[in-house]
Design an enzyme around this catalytic site. Structure first.
Site, mmCIF file in Angstrom:
data_model
loop_
_atom_site.group_PDB
_atom_site.id
_atom_site.type_symbol
_atom_site.label_atom_id
_atom_site.label_comp_id
_atom_site.label_asym_id
_atom_site.label_seq_id
_atom_site.Cartn_x
_atom_site.Cartn_y
_atom_site.Cartn_z
ATOM 1 N N HIS A 101 6.719 -16.243 -0.007
ATOM 2 C CA HIS A 101 6.201 -17.161 1.005
ATOM 3 C C HIS A 101 4.700 -17.037 1.107
ATOM 4 O O HIS A 101 4.130 -15.999 0.797
ATOM 5 C CB HIS A 101 6.909 -17.037 2.351
ATOM 6 C CG HIS A 101 6.820 -15.724 3.037
ATOM 7 N ND1 HIS A 101 5.673 -15.270 3.632
ATOM 8 C CD2 HIS A 101 7.755 -14.778 3.246
ATOM 9 C CE1 HIS A 101 5.927 -14.102 4.178
ATOM 10 N NE2 HIS A 101 7.159 -13.765 3.960
ATOM 11 N N HIS A 156 2.045 -4.886 5.053
ATOM 12 C CA HIS A 156 0.751 -5.547 5.036
ATOM 13 C C HIS A 156 -0.320 -4.640 5.604
ATOM 14 O O HIS A 156 -0.108 -3.939 6.590
ATOM 15 C CB HIS A 156 0.907 -6.792 5.936
ATOM 16 C CG HIS A 156 -0.218 -7.739 5.949
ATOM 17 N ND1 HIS A 156 -0.425 -8.624 6.986
ATOM 18 C CD2 HIS A 156 -1.201 -7.966 5.078
ATOM 19 C CE1 HIS A 156 -1.481 -9.353 6.736
ATOM 20 N NE2 HIS A 156 -1.977 -8.964 5.576
ATOM 21 N N GLU A 179 -5.107 -8.628 13.907
ATOM 22 C CA GLU A 179 -4.022 -9.521 14.319
ATOM 23 C C GLU A 179 -3.519 -9.148 15.714
ATOM 24 O O GLU A 179 -2.969 -8.072 15.914
ATOM 25 C CB GLU A 179 -2.862 -9.424 13.322
ATOM 26 C CG GLU A 179 -3.272 -9.709 11.878
ATOM 27 C CD GLU A 179 -2.123 -9.543 10.891
ATOM 28 O OE1 GLU A 179 -0.971 -9.372 11.339
ATOM 29 O OE2 GLU A 179 -2.385 -9.579 9.691
ATOM 30 N N TYR A 211 11.351 -12.992 17.166
ATOM 31 C CA TYR A 211 10.429 -12.966 16.029
ATOM 32 C C TYR A 211 11.125 -12.258 14.870
ATOM 33 O O TYR A 211 11.621 -11.147 15.018
ATOM 34 C CB TYR A 211 9.139 -12.246 16.442
ATOM 35 C CG TYR A 211 8.136 -12.113 15.324
ATOM 36 C CD1 TYR A 211 7.620 -13.243 14.698
ATOM 37 C CD2 TYR A 211 7.710 -10.862 14.898
ATOM 38 C CE1 TYR A 211 6.706 -13.125 13.669
ATOM 39 C CE2 TYR A 211 6.794 -10.728 13.868
ATOM 40 C CZ TYR A 211 6.304 -11.866 13.256
ATOM 41 O OH TYR A 211 5.399 -11.742 12.227
ATOM 42 N N HIS A 271 -2.496 -5.258 15.728
ATOM 43 C CA HIS A 271 -2.679 -4.553 14.458
ATOM 44 C C HIS A 271 -4.134 -4.756 14.068
ATOM 45 O O HIS A 271 -4.514 -5.807 13.553
ATOM 46 C CB HIS A 271 -1.710 -5.080 13.404
ATOM 47 C CG HIS A 271 -0.283 -4.903 13.812
ATOM 48 N ND1 HIS A 271 0.594 -5.948 13.972
ATOM 49 C CD2 HIS A 271 0.409 -3.783 14.151
ATOM 50 C CE1 HIS A 271 1.767 -5.474 14.366
ATOM 51 N NE2 HIS A 271 1.674 -4.166 14.488
ATOM 52 N N HIS A 280 1.228 -2.555 8.828
ATOM 53 C CA HIS A 280 2.320 -3.051 9.665
ATOM 54 C C HIS A 280 3.297 -3.812 8.785
ATOM 55 O O HIS A 280 3.070 -3.969 7.592
ATOM 56 C CB HIS A 280 1.783 -3.904 10.821
ATOM 57 C CG HIS A 280 0.905 -5.035 10.383
ATOM 58 N ND1 HIS A 280 -0.426 -4.869 10.073
ATOM 59 C CD2 HIS A 280 1.161 -6.342 10.184
ATOM 60 C CE1 HIS A 280 -0.944 -6.030 9.720
ATOM 61 N NE2 HIS A 280 -0.009 -6.936 9.763
HETATM 62 FE FE FE2 Z 1 -0.201 -9.020 9.246
#
Ligand code: FE2
Length: 429
Positions: A283, A326, A332, A341, A356, A362
């Site tokens: 994605h 990531h 973020e 979520y 983050h 994360h």
């Molecule tokens: Fe992220």
């Protein structure tokens, strides 16, 4: 009125908007003409923002006699040294509604700040918690524009340009320097705010996506002119350079009977966002869901992006479908308006927040990883969900208030404890 960054013209009383001239010798109906400049006079045409107001009294009568007042729980960057939290992933459960009388303004609490408001770079994230209308109190913010994200209940935002009502799932943009108040038509309300010190939010370029999808301009709504003719004592609060001031007025400052221009508030229903995503494998980066972007001076590196994670179909084959593990040089800040979520089905609650910071690792929690790695990959619809992210190039410092909140989730990082080793052992001799 529909459209984003359009030039609008509107009058609440017929004949009060001058035709041809901005500043006639005598404005119609005894009104005063006044310009609100949102950019330097000489900003390029594509970026230039200004609005002409035709109002009962000019703002000079609403802009004197300010006294410094307590800034309460509102902070403005730079504000790096309040946090007591160690480096790491941070998450907060929803902040409960106050029991004492609290308005949108007195219920503003800053969670993080980054950049420097006086240098016009960076942002702050706030929450608002309110159980009372502002009534005869008004506010404008000289430090940045406000992107308001209702999470619980409807707010009625009455600005100099007119009124906008917004419920959870909708957002409101209030320009820097525009006077407004927030009333509560349906009782207590809670939500998030991005205070953007930098370049105004605009629509992102679509690149190869083409001329349609993502946030379409016609879905943004700007109010028609509406005003208060209220001759009774009122108060006007201002935030300027991080300080709060108040002045007493003998009347409402929302006295604009007609206006024209392109510096105006708007609202947008996030469910009108047309998501574009992967149709075969992998994605794209979450930037594919950018609703609005406030650019910085480096192309493609936002002062702040407003990104959502809306309802959508997930159809990718042989792909790990939730957000991947990531580390990001951008920072973020996330919130959840409603629903679940997908990367954190358990611990991230509507009204909660996570942070983050730059280069803090994360990703999906252990359970989400396990499920997403094993499940049969049929087309799947993520329904009834709306999360968002304020993503900024400037690291965000939690405030003292955020660092000491009871709702801080001190065990957040334990959500990754059960990520076990799968790779077979190869003992090094
Ligand atoms: Fe992220």
């Amino acid at each position: 009125m529909t459209g984003f960054e359009n030039s609008f013209a509107t009058e609440a009383r017929v004949g009060t908007l001058p035709i041809v001239r901005n500043s006639p010798q005598r404005a119609p109906s005894g009104l005063y003409a006044e310009q609100l400049s949102g950019t330097a006079f000489t900003a390029p045409r594509s970026a230039n923002k200004r609005t002409w107001f035709y109002r009962i009294r000019p703002s000079v009568l609403h802009g004197r006699g300010f006294k410094l007042v307590d800034r309460a729980l509102v902070r403005t960057a730079p504000c790096h040294d309040e946090t007591t939290l160690p480096l790491g992933q941070m998450r907060w459960q929803p902040i409960p509604m106050p029991t004492e009388p609290t308005t949108f303004l007195s219920g503003l609490r800053t969670i993080t700040t980054g950049g420097d408001a006086n240098l016009q770079v960076g942002m702050a994230s706030h929450v608002y918690l309110a159980n009372q209308s502002m009534g005869d109190d008004y506010f404008y913010n000289a430090d940045g524009e406000l992107l308001i994200v209702p999470q619980e209940n409807t707010i009625d935002v009455f600005t100099e340009c007119g009124r906008l009502e917004a419920a959870p799932g909708e957002i409101v943009l209030v320009p820097r320097g525009m006077k407004f108040k927030v009333d509560l038509p349906n009782g207590p309300a809670r939500g998030y705010i991005c205070e953007n010190y930098g370049h105004y939010f605009t629509l992102p370029e679509r690149g190869p996506i083409g001329a349609n999808c993502l946030a379409n301009p016609r879905d943004f709504l700007t109010p028609v002119a509406a005003f208060e003719d209220k001759e009774r004592p009122c108060r006007l609060f201002v935030k300027s350079q991080g300080r709060f001031y108040v002045t007493e007025l003998a009347q409402s400052p929302l006295d604009v009977v007609a206006w024209h221009g392109n510096f105006a508030p708007c609202k947008y229903d996030l469910r009108r966002f047309s998501p574009v995503g992967s149709v075969l494998f992998d994605h794209p980066d979450p930037s594919i869901y950018t609703v609005l972007t406030a650019p910085s001076y480096s192309a493609g590196t936002a002062n702040v992006d407003f990104v959502i994670f809306p309802e959508r179909w997930i159809v990718m084959e042989n792909s790990f479908r939730p957000p991947w593990f990531h580390m990001n040089v951008m920072t973020e800040f996330m919130g959840l308006i409603y629903g679940v979520y997908d990367a954190k089905p358990e611990g991230f609650k509507p009204g909660g927040m996570s942070l983050h910071n730059a280069l803090t690792p994360h990703g999906p929690d252990a359970e989400a990883f396990e499920k997403a790695s094993q499940r049969e990959l049929k087309p799947e619809r993520l329904s009834g969900t709306m999360a968002f992210m304020f993503e900024t190039r400037y690291p965000l410092s939690p405030t003292g208030y955020a660092s000491e909140l009871d709702t801080i989730d001190e065990r957040y990082a334990e959500c990754w404890d059960d990520l076990r080793r799968y790779y077979p052992a190869e003992e090094t001799k």
